[in-house]
Design a protein around this motif. Structure first.
Motif, PDB file in Angstrom:
ATOM      1  N   GLU A  44       0.838  -1.195   0.000  1.00  0.00           N
ATOM      2  CA  GLU A  44       0.000   0.000   0.000  1.00  0.00           C
ATOM      3  C   GLU A  44       0.880   1.255   0.000  1.00  0.00           C
ATOM      4  O   GLU A  44       0.618   2.209  -0.737  1.00  0.00           O
ATOM      5  N   GLN A  45       1.918   1.248   0.808  1.00  0.00           N
ATOM      6  CA  GLN A  45       2.830   2.396   0.835  1.00  0.00           C
ATOM      7  C   GLN A  45       3.498   2.571  -0.524  1.00  0.00           C
ATOM      8  O   GLN A  45       3.664   3.696  -0.995  1.00  0.00           O
ATOM      9  N   ALA A  46       3.844   1.464  -1.150  1.00  0.00           N
ATOM     10  CA  ALA A  46       4.472   1.543  -2.466  1.00  0.00           C
ATOM     11  C   ALA A  46       3.504   2.133  -3.484  1.00  0.00           C
ATOM     12  O   ALA A  46       3.890   2.982  -4.295  1.00  0.00           O
ATOM     13  N   ARG A  47       2.246   1.706  -3.429  1.00  0.00           N
ATOM     14  CA  ARG A  47       1.252   2.263  -4.352  1.00  0.00           C
ATOM     15  C   ARG A  47       1.079   3.762  -4.128  1.00  0.00           C
ATOM     16  O   ARG A  47       0.978   4.539  -5.075  1.00  0.00           O
ATOM     17  N   GLU A  48       1.044   4.180  -2.863  1.00  0.00           N
ATOM     18  CA  GLU A  48       0.904   5.607  -2.556  1.00  0.00           C
ATOM     19  C   GLU A  48       2.110   6.388  -3.073  1.00  0.00           C
ATOM     20  O   GLU A  48       1.959   7.474  -3.634  1.00  0.00           O
ATOM     21  N   LEU A  49       3.286   5.840  -2.879  1.00  0.00           N
ATOM     22  CA  LEU A  49       4.488   6.516  -3.342  1.00  0.00           C
ATOM     23  C   LEU A  49       4.495   6.635  -4.858  1.00  0.00           C
ATOM     24  O   LEU A  49       4.811   7.701  -5.403  1.00  0.00           O
ATOM     25  N   ILE A  50       4.122   5.575  -5.546  1.00  0.00           N
ATOM     26  CA  ILE A  50       4.065   5.612  -7.015  1.00  0.00           C
ATOM     27  C   ILE A  50       3.048   6.649  -7.472  1.00  0.00           C
ATOM     28  O   ILE A  50       3.312   7.427  -8.394  1.00  0.00           O
ATOM     29  N   THR A  51       1.912   6.703  -6.816  1.00  0.00           N
ATOM     30  CA  THR A  51       0.884   7.685  -7.168  1.00  0.00           C
ATOM     31  C   THR A  51       1.404   9.098  -6.963  1.00  0.00           C
ATOM     32  O   THR A  51       1.238   9.963  -7.837  1.00  0.00           O
ATOM     33  N   ARG A  52       2.055   9.346  -5.826  1.00  0.00           N
ATOM     34  CA  ARG A  52       2.604  10.683  -5.575  1.00  0.00           C
ATOM     35  C   ARG A  52       3.673  11.042  -6.598  1.00  0.00           C
ATOM     36  O   ARG A  52       3.730  12.179  -7.061  1.00  0.00           O
ATOM     37  N   GLU A  53       4.510  10.072  -6.941  1.00  0.00           N
ATOM     38  CA  GLU A  53       5.553  10.334  -7.930  1.00  0.00           C
ATOM     39  C   GLU A  53       4.954  10.670  -9.287  1.00  0.00           C
ATOM     40  O   GLU A  53       5.410  11.582  -9.969  1.00  0.00           O
ATOM     41  N   ARG A  54       3.918   9.942  -9.688  1.00  0.00           N
ATOM     42  CA  ARG A  54       3.249  10.228 -10.966  1.00  0.00           C
ATOM     43  C   ARG A  54       2.623  11.614 -10.951  1.00  0.00           C
ATOM     44  O   ARG A  54       2.707  12.356 -11.931  1.00  0.00           O
ATOM     45  N   GLN A  55       1.983  11.971  -9.854  1.00  0.00           N
ATOM     46  CA  GLN A  55       1.386  13.302  -9.744  1.00  0.00           C
ATOM     47  C   GLN A  55       2.467  14.380  -9.804  1.00  0.00           C
ATOM     48  O   GLN A  55       2.284  15.411 -10.457  1.00  0.00           O
ATOM     49  N   HIS A  56       3.569  14.126  -9.129  1.00  0.00           N
ATOM     50  CA  HIS A  56       4.673  15.084  -9.134  1.00  0.00           C
ATOM     51  C   HIS A  56       5.247  15.226 -10.549  1.00  0.00           C
ATOM     52  O   HIS A  56       5.520  16.343 -11.004  1.00  0.00           O
ATOM     53  N   GLU A  57       5.434  14.113 -11.240  1.00  0.00           N
ATOM     54  CA  GLU A  57       5.939  14.163 -12.609  1.00  0.00           C
ATOM     55  C   GLU A  57       4.988  14.928 -13.515  1.00  0.00           C
ATOM     56  O   GLU A  57       5.415  15.729 -14.342  1.00  0.00           O
ATOM     57  N   GLN A  58       3.687  14.697 -13.349  1.00  0.00           N
ATOM     58  CA  GLN A  58       2.692  15.412 -14.148  1.00  0.00           C
ATOM     59  C   GLN A  58       2.767  16.913 -13.864  1.00  0.00           C
ATOM     60  O   GLN A  58       2.716  17.736 -14.775  1.00  0.00           O
ATOM     61  N   HIS A  59       2.892  17.257 -12.594  1.00  0.00           N
ATOM     62  CA  HIS A  59       3.013  18.663 -12.211  1.00  0.00           C
ATOM     63  C   HIS A  59       4.249  19.284 -12.850  1.00  0.00           C
ATOM     64  O   HIS A  59       4.189  20.405 -13.378  1.00  0.00           O
ATOM     65  N   LEU A  60       5.362  18.561 -12.822  1.00  0.00           N
ATOM     66  CA  LEU A  60       6.590  19.074 -13.436  1.00  0.00           C
ATOM     67  C   LEU A  60       6.420  19.278 -14.937  1.00  0.00           C
ATOM     68  O   LEU A  60       6.840  20.297 -15.489  1.00  0.00           O
ATOM     69  N   LYS A  61       5.805  18.293 -15.590  1.00  0.00           N
ATOM     70  CA  LYS A  61       5.583  18.416 -17.035  1.00  0.00           C
ATOM     71  C   LYS A  61       4.739  19.635 -17.356  1.00  0.00           C
ATOM     72  O   LYS A  61       5.042  20.399 -18.269  1.00  0.00           O
ATOM     73  N   GLU A  62       3.654  19.803 -16.592  1.00  0.00           N
ATOM     74  CA  GLU A  62       2.787  20.955 -16.823  1.00  0.00           C
ATOM     75  C   GLU A  62       3.531  22.259 -16.564  1.00  0.00           C
ATOM     76  O   GLU A  62       3.403  23.216 -17.330  1.00  0.00           O
ATOM     77  N   ASN A  63       4.311  22.288 -15.504  1.00  0.00           N
ATOM     78  CA  ASN A  63       5.077  23.478 -15.149  1.00  0.00           C
ATOM     79  C   ASN A  63       6.101  23.796 -16.236  1.00  0.00           C
ATOM     80  O   ASN A  63       6.216  24.938 -16.683  1.00  0.00           O
ATOM     81  N   LEU A  64       6.842  22.777 -16.660  1.00  0.00           N
ATOM     82  CA  LEU A  64       7.847  22.990 -17.699  1.00  0.00           C
ATOM     83  C   LEU A  64       7.200  23.386 -19.017  1.00  0.00           C
ATOM     84  O   LEU A  64       7.710  24.248 -19.740  1.00  0.00           O
ATOM     85  N   SER A  65       6.071  22.777 -19.325  1.00  0.00           N
ATOM     86  CA  SER A  65       5.357  23.116 -20.548  1.00  0.00           C
ATOM     87  C   SER A  65       4.908  24.573 -20.508  1.00  0.00           C
ATOM     88  O   SER A  65       5.047  25.312 -21.487  1.00  0.00           O
ATOM     89  N   GLY A  66       4.372  24.967 -19.364  1.00  0.00           N
ATOM     90  CA  GLY A  66       3.939  26.363 -19.203  1.00  0.00           C
ATOM     91  C   GLY A  66       5.099  27.335 -19.342  1.00  0.00           C
ATOM     92  O   GLY A  66       4.997  28.366 -20.013  1.00  0.00           O
ATOM     93  N   ARG A  67       6.200  27.011 -18.735  1.00  0.00           N
ATOM     94  CA  ARG A  67       7.390  27.865 -18.831  1.00  0.00           C
ATOM     95  C   ARG A  67       7.891  27.944 -20.265  1.00  0.00           C
ATOM     96  O   ARG A  67       8.257  29.015 -20.751  1.00  0.00           O
ATOM     97  N   ALA A  68       7.936  26.786 -20.909  1.00  0.00           N
ATOM     98  CA  ALA A  68       8.419  26.759 -22.288  1.00  0.00           C
ATOM     99  C   ALA A  68       7.517  27.606 -23.173  1.00  0.00           C
ATOM    100  O   ALA A  68       7.999  28.363 -24.029  1.00  0.00           O
TER     101      ALA A  68
END
Length: 113
Positions: A44-68
């Motif tokens: 369960e902790q692993a699933r939560e961590l993977i979910t948080r990492e995916r959300q963080h990656e999505q946030h980074l992509k959106e942020n970088l896309s916006g900046r670009a």
């Protein structure tokens, strides 16, 4: 000692042996269940961590896309000044430092669990 006494002793030993086996089996079963539950928590902790990492990656992509997008628009309009470029570089460095600290903190949290 009579045959009946020997039979009673053998039956008592057999009963004790069976009870001992039942206790051992029960103990093993309890340990297996505990280990399984512990693994489920870890999963369960692993699933939560993977979910948080995916959300963080999505946030980074959106942020970088916006900046670009902002940078391209500014460049196309030739409105970017040296000062804006320095500010943009400084913000980018601060963001990278923030990400490093955030990931380091997460790694430490997960390690300490």
């Amino acid at each position: 000692m009579s045959t009946q006494d020997e039979t009673r002793k053998l039956m008592a030993k057999e009963r004790q042996h069976r009870e001992h086996l039942k206790e051992n089996i029960l103990g093993r079963t309890v340990e297996e269940v505990k280990a399984h539950l512990k693994n489920e928590i870890t999963d369960e902790q692993a699933r939560e961590l993977i979910t948080r990492e995916r959300q963080h990656e999505q946030h980074l992509k959106e942020n970088l896309s916006g900046r670009a997008t902002e940078e391209v628009k500014a460049h196309l309009k030739n409105e970017i000044t040296d000062e804006q470029a320095r500010e943009l570089i400084t913000r980018e460095r601060q963001h990278e430092q923030h990400l490093k600290e955030n990931l380091s903190g997460r790694a430490t949290e997960e390690f300490n669990k």
